[in-house]
Structures are given as structure tokens and as C-alpha cells.
Design a protein around this motif. Structure first.
Motif, short mmCIF file in Angstrom:
data_model
loop_
_atom_site.label_atom_id
_atom_site.label_comp_id
_atom_site.label_asym_id
_atom_site.label_seq_id
_atom_site.Cartn_x
_atom_site.Cartn_y
_atom_site.Cartn_z
N LYS A 17 43.96 36.44 40.54
CA LYS A 17 44.24 35.20 41.18
C LYS A 17 44.94 34.96 42.26
CE LYS A 17 39.65 33.96 39.48
NZ LYS A 17 39.65 32.59 38.92
N LYS A 73 43.09 36.63 54.12
CA LYS A 73 43.07 37.74 54.35
C LYS A 73 43.78 38.80 54.77
CE LYS A 73 39.51 39.25 57.78
NZ LYS A 73 38.75 38.93 59.27
N ARG A 78 42.03 39.96 47.66
CA ARG A 78 41.10 39.76 47.56
C ARG A 78 40.23 38.96 46.41
NH1 ARG A 78 38.97 41.81 49.99
NH2 ARG A 78 37.17 43.15 48.86
N ARG A 79 40.81 38.54 46.03
CA ARG A 79 40.32 37.06 44.62
C ARG A 79 41.00 35.69 45.10
NH1 ARG A 79 40.45 41.89 42.32
NH2 ARG A 79 38.18 42.89 40.74
N LEU A 80 40.31 34.81 45.58
CA LEU A 80 40.86 33.70 46.10
C LEU A 80 40.46 32.53 45.55
CD1 LEU A 80 42.58 32.25 48.32
CD2 LEU A 80 40.73 32.48 49.59
N GLN A 115 34.00 34.30 53.90
CA GLN A 115 33.94 33.86 52.36
C GLN A 115 33.31 34.96 51.55
OE1 GLN A 115 31.69 30.60 50.87
NE2 GLN A 115 31.36 31.72 49.14
N GLN A 117 34.32 38.14 52.65
CA GLN A 117 34.59 39.50 53.22
C GLN A 117 36.38 39.06 51.97
OE1 GLN A 117 37.18 39.61 56.87
NE2 GLN A 117 35.08 38.38 57.64
N PHE A 118 36.04 38.61 50.60
CA PHE A 118 36.64 38.27 49.75
C PHE A 118 36.23 38.88 48.92
CE2 PHE A 118 38.74 35.51 52.46
CZ PHE A 118 40.22 35.44 52.41
N LYS A 119 36.18 39.33 47.65
CA LYS A 119 36.08 40.08 46.07
C LYS A 119 35.24 38.82 45.46
CE LYS A 119 36.38 43.60 42.99
NZ LYS A 119 37.11 44.66 42.08
N PHE A 121 35.55 34.99 45.59
CA PHE A 121 35.68 33.40 45.93
C PHE A 121 35.30 32.72 45.34
CE2 PHE A 121 34.66 30.22 48.80
CZ PHE A 121 35.80 30.08 48.95
#
Length: 162
Positions: A17, A73, A78-80, A115, A117-119, A121
């Protein structure tokens, strides 16, 4: 190679993350945004942003979140995990609070688009004391009068002059 360029070369597709801390500040001097994006390896990208437009404190909080999500982005995180001290923003995103006016609804919808667009969140409200780095950057952005992009190095003075 700049730190951002080095980070772009990393494998950001790993399951680790990224952490994004955001804060917004609005006062009589202007509005500023603070972003602290930390990679899974612990590298830090930080931004103090001055807004060239008037906005409320809540609008500045949303602007900081949008700027931070856009940066994450762009760097292909990808993981945030997002940390904010804004009770309103966090609760609106979690669905606990409703956006009551058209401006807040527009901000909320834009963040939800980013949001998605992230794998992964996750957003959490943190006490202001735990968000001091982003807060300091937001205050710097709101305090400095500038109309163009500039870079201000932060130096560390280890010993006194005398």
C-alpha cells in the motif's frame, strides 16, 4: 534523476500500500493544500500548493484530496490508504454524511471517480496531530504569495552557527 522519476521506474504493481496524507487550509491570506505521498518502501513525495482562487476550508480539503489522488494515479499507485483530519470529507466519502450543497456534491462525485481507479482504496480520519506534515505544507501554501510554480528546498541545520 528526480525522486518522482525514480519512483515512476519502480514496480508500483506490487501488493504493498501507498499512503497519502492530505490537508487543506483557507484563511485571509489565501488557500493552500498539503500532500504527503509515501511509497511502500518509505520514500516520500511532498507538495505545498497555493490555490489561485478563493475557497472555503472544506473546499480546500477536497482540493487537497483531489490533487493527492491525481498524483497517486499519475505515479501508478494501485493500493492507497488516505489519511485526512477532515471529519466532513471522510464521512461524506464513507457515506455517513450527505453532501448538502451542489459544490460539495460535485467535489464528492469527482473524488469517487478518482477513487474507483485504484485497485484498493481506504480513507480514514486521523487527529490533526497525526496529520501535522500535510498540515504544515497546507499552511505554507496558504501563507506564501506566489503566482507561478516554484521549488523551495527545505534544509536541515544540524548545528548552531556559534
Amino acid at each position: 534523476m528526480r525522486a518522482e522519476e525514480e519512483i515512476l521506474c519502480m514496480d508500483s504493481g506490487s501488493p504493498s500500500k501507498w499512503t497519502l496524507s492530505v490537508d487543506g487550509s483557507s484563511n485571509m491570506n489565501g488557500s493552500g493544500l498539503g500532500l504527503v505521498l509515501t511509497t511502500p518502501e518509505g520514500d516520500v513525495i511532498q507538495r505545498a500548493i497555493r490555490c489561485g482562487f478563493k475557497c472555503t476550508n472544506n473546499e480546500a480539503e477536497y482540493e487537497a484530496l483531489i490533487a493527492g489522488l491525481s498524483l497517486a494515479k499519475e505515479i501508478r499507485a494501485r493500493r492507497l490508504e488516505v489519511k485526512s483530519d477532515s471529519q466532513l470529507i471522510v464521512n461524506q466519502l464513507q457515506g455517513t454524511y450527505q453532501a448538502r450543497d451542489s459544490k460539495m456534491t460535485t467535489y464528492l462525485n469527482l473524488v469517487k471517480e478518482l477513487q474507483a481507479q485504484f485497485k484498493e482504496f481506504f480513507i480514514a480520519q486521523v487527529p490533526r496531530a497525526e496529520n501535522s506534515h500535510a498540515d504544515a505544507l497546507a499552511n505554507l501554501g496558504s501563507a506564501l504569495q506566489c503566482s507561478s510554480q516554484s521549488s523551495i528546498p527545505l534544509l536541515f541545520l544540524q548545528w548552531p552557527a556559534n
